[in-house]
Design a protein around this motif. Structure first.
Motif, short mmCIF file in Angstrom:
data_model
loop_
_atom_site.label_atom_id
_atom_site.label_comp_id
_atom_site.label_asym_id
_atom_site.label_seq_id
_atom_site.Cartn_x
_atom_site.Cartn_y
_atom_site.Cartn_z
N VAL A 140 46.98 33.80 42.69
CA VAL A 140 46.41 34.76 41.57
C VAL A 140 45.58 33.65 40.79
O VAL A 140 44.11 34.63 40.46
CB VAL A 140 47.98 35.39 40.47
CG1 VAL A 140 46.59 35.81 39.12
CG2 VAL A 140 47.86 36.45 40.57
N ALA A 141 45.38 32.59 40.72
CA ALA A 141 44.48 31.65 40.75
C ALA A 141 43.12 31.85 41.16
O ALA A 141 42.10 31.47 40.78
CB ALA A 141 45.52 30.24 40.90
N ARG A 142 43.27 31.93 42.14
CA ARG A 142 42.18 32.47 43.34
C ARG A 142 41.06 33.63 42.56
O ARG A 142 40.37 33.39 42.79
CB ARG A 142 42.05 32.61 44.91
CG ARG A 142 41.50 32.47 45.94
CD ARG A 142 40.62 31.57 46.14
NE ARG A 142 39.14 31.72 46.55
CZ ARG A 142 38.98 31.98 48.25
NH1 ARG A 142 40.30 32.38 48.80
NH2 ARG A 142 37.83 32.11 48.58
N PHE A 149 36.18 37.84 36.07
CA PHE A 149 37.83 37.87 36.05
C PHE A 149 37.68 36.99 35.32
O PHE A 149 39.07 37.38 34.05
CB PHE A 149 38.78 38.41 37.32
CG PHE A 149 38.69 38.83 38.02
CD1 PHE A 149 38.15 40.29 37.82
CD2 PHE A 149 38.57 38.94 39.65
CE1 PHE A 149 38.46 41.47 38.53
CE2 PHE A 149 38.84 40.18 40.52
CZ PHE A 149 38.67 41.59 39.98
N ALA A 150 37.98 35.81 35.40
CA ALA A 150 38.04 35.14 34.22
C ALA A 150 37.35 35.27 32.43
O ALA A 150 38.38 35.48 32.06
CB ALA A 150 37.88 33.53 34.77
N GLU A 163 42.43 45.92 40.94
CA GLU A 163 40.48 45.24 41.02
C GLU A 163 40.31 44.37 42.49
O GLU A 163 39.43 43.36 42.47
CB GLU A 163 40.46 45.41 39.99
CG GLU A 163 39.73 46.52 39.04
CD GLU A 163 38.94 45.95 37.34
OE1 GLU A 163 37.98 45.35 37.95
OE2 GLU A 163 39.94 45.91 36.64
N PHE A 164 41.99 43.82 41.99
CA PHE A 164 42.47 42.20 42.66
C PHE A 164 41.78 42.73 43.67
O PHE A 164 42.27 42.00 44.96
CB PHE A 164 43.47 42.19 42.45
CG PHE A 164 43.39 40.92 40.89
CD1 PHE A 164 42.84 41.02 40.40
CD2 PHE A 164 44.86 40.40 40.76
CE1 PHE A 164 42.86 39.90 39.27
CE2 PHE A 164 44.38 39.09 39.37
CZ PHE A 164 43.31 38.73 38.90
N PHE A 165 42.40 44.22 44.68
CA PHE A 165 42.35 44.40 45.66
C PHE A 165 40.94 44.40 46.63
O PHE A 165 40.82 44.62 47.13
CB PHE A 165 43.08 45.33 46.22
CG PHE A 165 44.43 45.48 46.21
CD1 PHE A 165 45.11 45.17 47.25
CD2 PHE A 165 45.49 45.40 44.60
CE1 PHE A 165 45.88 45.15 47.47
CE2 PHE A 165 47.07 45.02 45.16
CZ PHE A 165 47.13 44.79 46.21
N TYR A 166 39.68 44.96 45.43
CA TYR A 166 38.27 44.64 45.91
C TYR A 166 37.58 43.53 47.00
O TYR A 166 37.85 44.46 47.98
CB TYR A 166 37.63 45.33 44.80
CG TYR A 166 35.76 45.98 45.43
CD1 TYR A 166 35.80 46.68 45.68
CD2 TYR A 166 35.16 44.96 45.94
CE1 TYR A 166 34.93 47.30 45.62
CE2 TYR A 166 33.82 44.77 46.47
CZ TYR A 166 34.14 46.17 46.52
OH TYR A 166 32.24 47.10 47.15
N PRO A 167 38.18 42.39 46.19
CA PRO A 167 37.57 41.32 47.57
C PRO A 167 38.89 41.26 48.86
O PRO A 167 38.05 41.00 49.87
CB PRO A 167 37.18 39.59 46.64
CG PRO A 167 38.71 40.69 44.98
CD PRO A 167 38.15 42.04 45.44
N LEU A 168 39.40 41.42 48.51
CA LEU A 168 40.80 41.60 49.70
C LEU A 168 40.35 42.65 50.48
O LEU A 168 40.23 42.18 51.64
CB LEU A 168 41.81 41.85 48.92
CG LEU A 168 43.08 40.70 48.38
CD1 LEU A 168 44.46 41.21 48.07
CD2 LEU A 168 42.58 39.63 49.44
N MET A 169 40.42 44.03 50.46
CA MET A 169 39.61 44.75 51.43
C MET A 169 38.41 44.61 51.59
O MET A 169 37.63 45.18 53.17
CB MET A 169 39.50 46.23 50.16
CG MET A 169 40.64 47.03 49.75
SD MET A 169 39.94 48.33 48.77
CE MET A 169 40.04 47.99 47.60
#
Length: 400
Positions: A140-142, A149-150, A163-169
């Motif tokens: 989460v910190a990354r 996001f910040a 929304e956290f999954f977008y960069p992962l995808m």
């Protein structure tokens, strides 16, 4: 490397790209160069084409271009640069926009050397267990290192877990393709680096992230944007494209040559030197720029015609030979040809609203047969053959 570095904002890391190119040449195996596009709108402007031009350079150097159409990620929405949760698109919207994107990108890319992939092909097949494994590769910190996001977290704005999954995808797309290089604007750097992280975690050689600058619009200050009206759309007419290019600030000409044309790097350097020593006139160079931009999207003959028309309209102060024609009845004029000026402009699509029409008149941008019209409340009488000019590039001819 000189070609690929020209017009690039950052290469992370540059020495790895050099090594990849060296190995590619020795093994005679092209690099896989990836660019992801989320089809969130049906048409694009020159600002969107900057990474496409860089990808074309990779193609010309013999490498494999892979365009990822984000039919899966587009349903979630890229949160990059957004101050609030982005509205997800339906599958139908994504696929419809993707078709128009494909038509437009092949104005720049070589279709014979381009692979088109849809990321739903692999992302939709991930099991929930595999999704959890994917998420375990990032803290989460990354994620909160991302400025958007910040900022939303600090301002207590809504921020959904998905929304956290977008960069992962987007990063997993690089895993699925085993890509060597990924391209994107500077605002995509976090997502591109996520691809490197995931490839390492999945036992692959990490890709190189090559970012391209965000293109300034015609005002020379703000990012090119339709909402700001400082854009050149790839579907615009040759005349409109050329005319808009001629309004570009002189100091941006070389940058536009580097980022949105196909002019070779060594020739751009010669033009830049000529501009600096005075052997190349800025007006002539800007005309060359306009011609180069128009030829990409409409061909050489249309570029020639757009240039000739510009010279005729603005240097010789003549109206173009071809322009839209409207009958008095179509415009809503009375039998004797009388019509309110503001109504005429709106009905002829010369202004989007009555307020904008009044503003154009009051600023002195409206002429009837070369006579300036300054009264935004006036009614005028039209005759067959009259020419109404609005701004620098819009003309209509009146027919009875």
């Amino acid at each position: 490397m000189e070609i690929l570095k020209t017009g690039a904002a950052e290469i992370v890391p540059e020495d790895e790209l050099k090594e990849k190119i060296k190995n590619s040449l020795l093994s005679n195996k092209p690099l896989t160069v990836k660019l992801g596009l989320d089809p969130t709108a049906p048409d694009i402007h020159l600002g969107h084409t900057v990474p496409l031009q860089k990808m074309r350079q990779f193609q010309d150097l013999g490498h494999q271009a892979v365009i990822i159409i984000g039919d899966f990620t587009g349903r979630i929405g890229d949160p990059t640069g957004k101050s609030e949760t982005r509205k997800a698109l339906t599958e139908e919207e994504v696929l419809r926009n993707a078709e128009t994107y494909k038509e437009q990108i092949f104005k720049i890319l070589d279709p014979a050397k381009t692979r088109i992939e849809f990321n739903a092909t692999w992302l939709s097949k991930l099991s929930f267990e595999e999704v959890i494994k994917l998420a375990s590769n990032c803290t989460v910190a990354r994620m909160l290192e991302r400025d958007d996001f910040a900022k939303r977290y600090q301002e207590e704005r809504p921020m959904s877990i998905h929304e956290f999954f977008y960069p992962l995808m987007q990063g997993y797309d690089s895993v699925a393709l085993q890509s060597d290089v990924e391209l994107g604007g500077t605002d995509q750097k976090f997502n591109l680096l996520m691809g490197r992280t995931l490839q390492k975690d999945y036992g692959q050689l990490p890709q190189v992230a090559l970012t391209t600058p965000i293109l300034e619009g015609l005002d020379g200050v703000h990012k090119m944007s339709k909402s700001l009206g400082n854009y050149i759309g790839v579907y615009e007419s040759p005349r409109e494209m050329f005319g808009k290019t001629m309004s570009l600030p002189d100091e941006l000409m070389i940058r536009y040559f580097e980022l949105v044309t196909k002019v070779p790097v060594d020739e751009i350097r010669r033009l830049e030197k000529g501009l600096a020593d005075g052997s190349v006139h800025p007006r002539d160079l800007k005309m060359r720029l306009g011609w180069e931009i128009v030829r990409i999207y409409h061909g050489d003959s249309e570029a020639d015609q757009a240039k000739d028309e510009f010279i005729k309209m603005f240097q010789k102060k003549e109206a173009p030979d071809e322009m839209p024609e409207y009958s008095l009845a179509e415009l809503g004029a009375s039998k004797d040809g009388t019509i309110e000026l503001v109504t005429l402009m709106v009905n002829a699509a010369l202004a989007p609203s009555r307020g904008e029409a009044r503003r154009l008149v009051e600023q002195g941008g409206v002429k009837l047969n070369d006579e300036k019209l300054s009264d935004s409340q006036a009614a005028i009488r039209l005759s067959d053959g009259d020419i109404l000019k609005v701004g620098k590039r819009k003309f209509i001819r009146i027919r009875s």
